[in-house]
Scaffold this motif. Structure first.
Motif, PDB file in Angstrom:
ATOM      1  N   ARG A 274       0.833  -1.204   0.000  1.00 28.60           N
ATOM      2  CA  ARG A 274       0.000   0.000   0.000  1.00 28.60           C
ATOM      3  C   ARG A 274       0.872   1.260   0.000  1.00 28.60           C
ATOM      4  N   GLY A 275       1.973   1.216   0.759  1.00 26.54           N
ATOM      5  CA  GLY A 275       2.820   2.394   0.870  1.00 26.54           C
ATOM      6  C   GLY A 275       3.674   2.662  -0.349  1.00 26.54           C
ATOM      7  N   LEU A 276       3.981   1.607  -1.120  1.00 26.22           N
ATOM      8  CA  LEU A 276       4.850   1.740  -2.296  1.00 26.22           C
ATOM      9  C   LEU A 276       4.159   1.128  -3.512  1.00 26.22           C
ATOM     10  N   PRO A 277       3.085   1.745  -3.976  1.00 23.57           N
ATOM     11  CA  PRO A 277       2.301   1.128  -5.053  1.00 23.57           C
ATOM     12  C   PRO A 277       3.027   1.038  -6.387  1.00 23.57           C
ATOM     13  N   ARG A 278       4.119   1.796  -6.539  1.00 23.79           N
ATOM     14  CA  ARG A 278       4.828   1.796  -7.827  1.00 23.79           C
ATOM     15  C   ARG A 278       6.163   1.057  -7.780  1.00 23.79           C
ATOM     16  N   ALA A 279       6.523   0.480  -6.656  1.00 23.80           N
ATOM     17  CA  ALA A 279       7.841  -0.157  -6.524  1.00 23.80           C
ATOM     18  C   ALA A 279       7.937  -1.424  -7.371  1.00 23.80           C
ATOM     19  N   PRO A 280       9.091  -1.685  -7.985  1.00 25.31           N
ATOM     20  CA  PRO A 280       9.304  -2.951  -8.692  1.00 25.31           C
ATOM     21  C   PRO A 280       9.295  -4.124  -7.715  1.00 25.31           C
ATOM     22  N   LEU A 281       9.210  -5.325  -8.264  1.00 22.56           N
ATOM     23  CA  LEU A 281       9.032  -6.518  -7.440  1.00 22.56           C
ATOM     24  C   LEU A 281      10.170  -6.723  -6.444  1.00 22.56           C
ATOM     25  N   ALA A 282      11.402  -6.744  -6.900  1.00 25.71           N
ATOM     26  CA  ALA A 282      12.521  -7.044  -5.993  1.00 25.71           C
ATOM     27  C   ALA A 282      12.632  -5.994  -4.894  1.00 25.71           C
ATOM     28  N   GLU A 283      12.416  -4.736  -5.250  1.00 20.79           N
ATOM     29  CA  GLU A 283      12.495  -3.658  -4.274  1.00 20.79           C
ATOM     30  C   GLU A 283      11.366  -3.769  -3.251  1.00 20.79           C
ATOM     31  N   LEU A 284      10.172  -4.072  -3.727  1.00 21.67           N
ATOM     32  CA  LEU A 284       9.033  -4.232  -2.813  1.00 21.67           C
ATOM     33  C   LEU A 284       9.265  -5.408  -1.879  1.00 21.67           C
ATOM     34  N   ARG A 285       9.827  -6.491  -2.400  1.00 19.68           N
ATOM     35  CA  ARG A 285      10.093  -7.678  -1.587  1.00 19.68           C
ATOM     36  C   ARG A 285      11.034  -7.341  -0.422  1.00 19.68           C
ATOM     37  N   LEU A 286      12.067  -6.548  -0.687  1.00 19.47           N
ATOM     38  CA  LEU A 286      13.009  -6.199   0.375  1.00 19.47           C
ATOM     39  C   LEU A 286      12.326  -5.374   1.468  1.00 19.47           C
ATOM     40  N   VAL A 287      11.543  -4.379   1.076  1.00 17.61           N
ATOM     41  CA  VAL A 287      10.864  -3.546   2.075  1.00 17.61           C
ATOM     42  C   VAL A 287       9.845  -4.373   2.853  1.00 17.61           C
ATOM     43  N   CYS A 288       9.121  -5.249   2.176  1.00 14.65           N
ATOM     44  CA  CYS A 288       8.159  -6.123   2.856  1.00 14.65           C
ATOM     45  C   CYS A 288       8.846  -6.970   3.923  1.00 14.65           C
ATOM     46  N   ASP A 289       9.974  -7.558   3.574  1.00 15.06           N
ATOM     47  CA  ASP A 289      10.667  -8.417   4.533  1.00 15.06           C
ATOM     48  C   ASP A 289      11.205  -7.606   5.710  1.00 15.06           C
ATOM     49  N   TRP A 290      11.675  -6.394   5.434  1.00 13.94           N
ATOM     50  CA  TRP A 290      12.135  -5.544   6.531  1.00 13.94           C
ATOM     51  C   TRP A 290      10.986  -5.191   7.471  1.00 13.94           C
ATOM     52  N   ILE A 291       9.851  -4.828   6.920  1.00 14.31           N
ATOM     53  CA  ILE A 291       8.698  -4.478   7.758  1.00 14.31           C
ATOM     54  C   ILE A 291       8.260  -5.681   8.578  1.00 14.31           C
ATOM     55  N   THR A 292       8.240  -6.856   7.962  1.00  9.98           N
ATOM     56  CA  THR A 292       7.891  -8.071   8.692  1.00  9.98           C
ATOM     57  C   THR A 292       8.864  -8.289   9.842  1.00  9.98           C
ATOM     58  N   TRP A 293      10.163  -8.130   9.573  1.00  8.57           N
ATOM     59  CA  TRP A 293      11.149  -8.318  10.640  1.00  8.57           C
ATOM     60  C   TRP A 293      10.936  -7.319  11.775  1.00  8.57           C
ATOM     61  N   LEU A 294      10.653  -6.085  11.447  1.00  7.35           N
ATOM     62  CA  LEU A 294      10.455  -5.064  12.478  1.00  7.35           C
ATOM     63  C   LEU A 294       9.273  -5.406  13.382  1.00  7.35           C
ATOM     64  N   PHE A 295       8.207  -5.915  12.806  1.00 12.74           N
ATOM     65  CA  PHE A 295       7.055  -6.314  13.629  1.00 12.74           C
ATOM     66  C   PHE A 295       7.399  -7.529  14.490  1.00 12.74           C
ATOM     67  N   PHE A 296       8.115  -8.491  13.921  1.00 14.53           N
ATOM     68  CA  PHE A 296       8.520  -9.664  14.698  1.00 14.53           C
ATOM     69  C   PHE A 296       9.443  -9.248  15.838  1.00 14.53           C
ATOM     70  N   TYR A 297      10.390  -8.394  15.532  1.00 16.79           N
ATOM     71  CA  TYR A 297      11.311  -7.919  16.568  1.00 16.79           C
ATOM     72  C   TYR A 297      10.531  -7.224  17.687  1.00 16.79           C
ATOM     73  N   ASP A 298       9.617  -6.356  17.335  1.00 19.88           N
ATOM     74  CA  ASP A 298       8.850  -5.601  18.323  1.00 19.88           C
ATOM     75  C   ASP A 298       8.045  -6.529  19.226  1.00 19.88           C
TER      76      ASP A 298
END
Length: 328
Positions: free
Chosen positions: A60-84
């Motif tokens: 939702r936050g990056l509607p124009r991002a390419p696939l590989a770039e979106l995948r990296l941000v998604c995984d980072w966000i997932t990690w941040l929630f898991f860490y929290d």
């Protein structure tokens, strides 16, 4: 008590979604299962992970991002929630929790700086080691030290929150407003937005106008999350919420404090839009790189609203707490 955010802000058309959203959501869950394979054997825990929809926040936050770039941000966000959830929440119940949190953060900083993960490290450390390597592979010269410093500021803010919880301290409003931009990890995500645009903004991000745009976007995101997570944090007796801080600091009723928080959040978003609209008046801020970066900040503000309505993290009070150790 009901949220005062306007219903229209949650409608999907308010924030378009990336065309790769479903793909990165599936891949993101598969990525988590690589580090927590037992989750696949627990239908309840797997459903909880799926219902959180972490990948959709980036989509939702990056509607124009390419696939590989979106995948990296998604995984980072997932990690941040898991860490929290899995580390910061659990460590409060451990013996000498501040020491335990410090030791974990030292280890995580080390792997993010390139130290290899060890066999007996927690899954969160192994996840971070992989993320660090993937991030560094795309980083322009000078980016990784800035990025690691941003992650470490987030870590430092966790210590502040944990100390408050241990001593049953409700932060005063001025302190809370200064610390909230760090506790939400939005600065980490903003740095990732720079990374995936493949254009170094190191000098431009020092400009006072860009820094204020980042702060306004950060506040708009974090204060919206405070409003959306109010019921969850009331149940958890977590004082780190703008509504609860306003209530205590200004002697307000809960509904009045909620209304004031909504007004504050809306004002930050309006200020962001006004300042973003003035970029072309400043030398060096009208380039496509800067305009694109600021547009992505605005997209994340809007995308966060819609994601909050889509995820069950706040409505069902989902937590990744039970995923925290290798035994999970």
């Amino acid at each position: 008590m009901s949220s005062l955010l306007q219903p229209s802000i949650f409608e999907p058309q308010a924030a378009p979604i990336n065309r790769y959203a479903e793909l990165v959501e599936r891949e993101g869950i598969a990525w988590v299962l690589r580090f927590f394979p037992s989750v696949a054997l627990s239908p309840g825990r797997l459903r909880k992970l799926q219902a959180a929809k972490f990948a959709r926040l980036a989509a939702r936050g990056l509607p124009r991002a390419p696939l590989a770039e979106l995948r990296l941000v998604c995984d980072w966000i997932t990690w941040l929630f898991f860490y929290d959830d899995a580390l910061c929440d659990d460590v409060a119940a451990a013996p000498d929790p501040l020491r335990r949190l410090h030791e974990a953060q030292v280890r995580m900083s080390a792997v993010l700086r390139g130290s290899p993960a060890l066999e007996d490290d927690e899954p969160l450390v192994h996840m971070l080691a992989e993320l660090g390597a993937r991030t560094a592979a795309w980083a322009a010269p000078g980016f990784m030290p800035r990025f690691v410093a941003e992650v470490e500021r987030y870590f430092q803010s966790n210590v502040w929150e944990l100390r408050n919880l241990l001593h049953q301290l409700r932060p005063a409003l001025p302190i809370y407003l200064k610390m909230r931009p760090f506790t939400g990890a939005a600065g980490v995500v903003f740095a990732l937005i720079e990374l995936i645009r493949h254009e170094s903004l190191e000098e431009v991000r020092q400009h006072v106008v860009v820094q204020q745009l980042e702060l306004l976007a950060n506040n708009a995101i974090c204060w919206a999350n405070d409003i959306g997570s109010l019921e969850k944090e009331l149940v958890e007796q977590n004082p780190h919420n703008l509504v609860l801080v306003l209530q205590a600091d200004q002697g307000l009723g809960l509904d009045e404090a909620l209304a004031r928080a909504v007004a504050m959040q809306s004002a930050e978003e309006d200020a962001f839009d006004a300042l973003a609209g003035s970029l072309r008046d400043y030398a060096g801020l009208s380039s496509p790189a800067v305009l694109g970066y600021v547009a992505d900040l605005g997209s994340f503000v809007r995308g966060n609203f819609v994601w909050m309505h889509e995820t069950m993290r706040y409505r069902a009070r989902l937590s990744m707490r039970s995923y925290g150790s290798a035994a999970a």
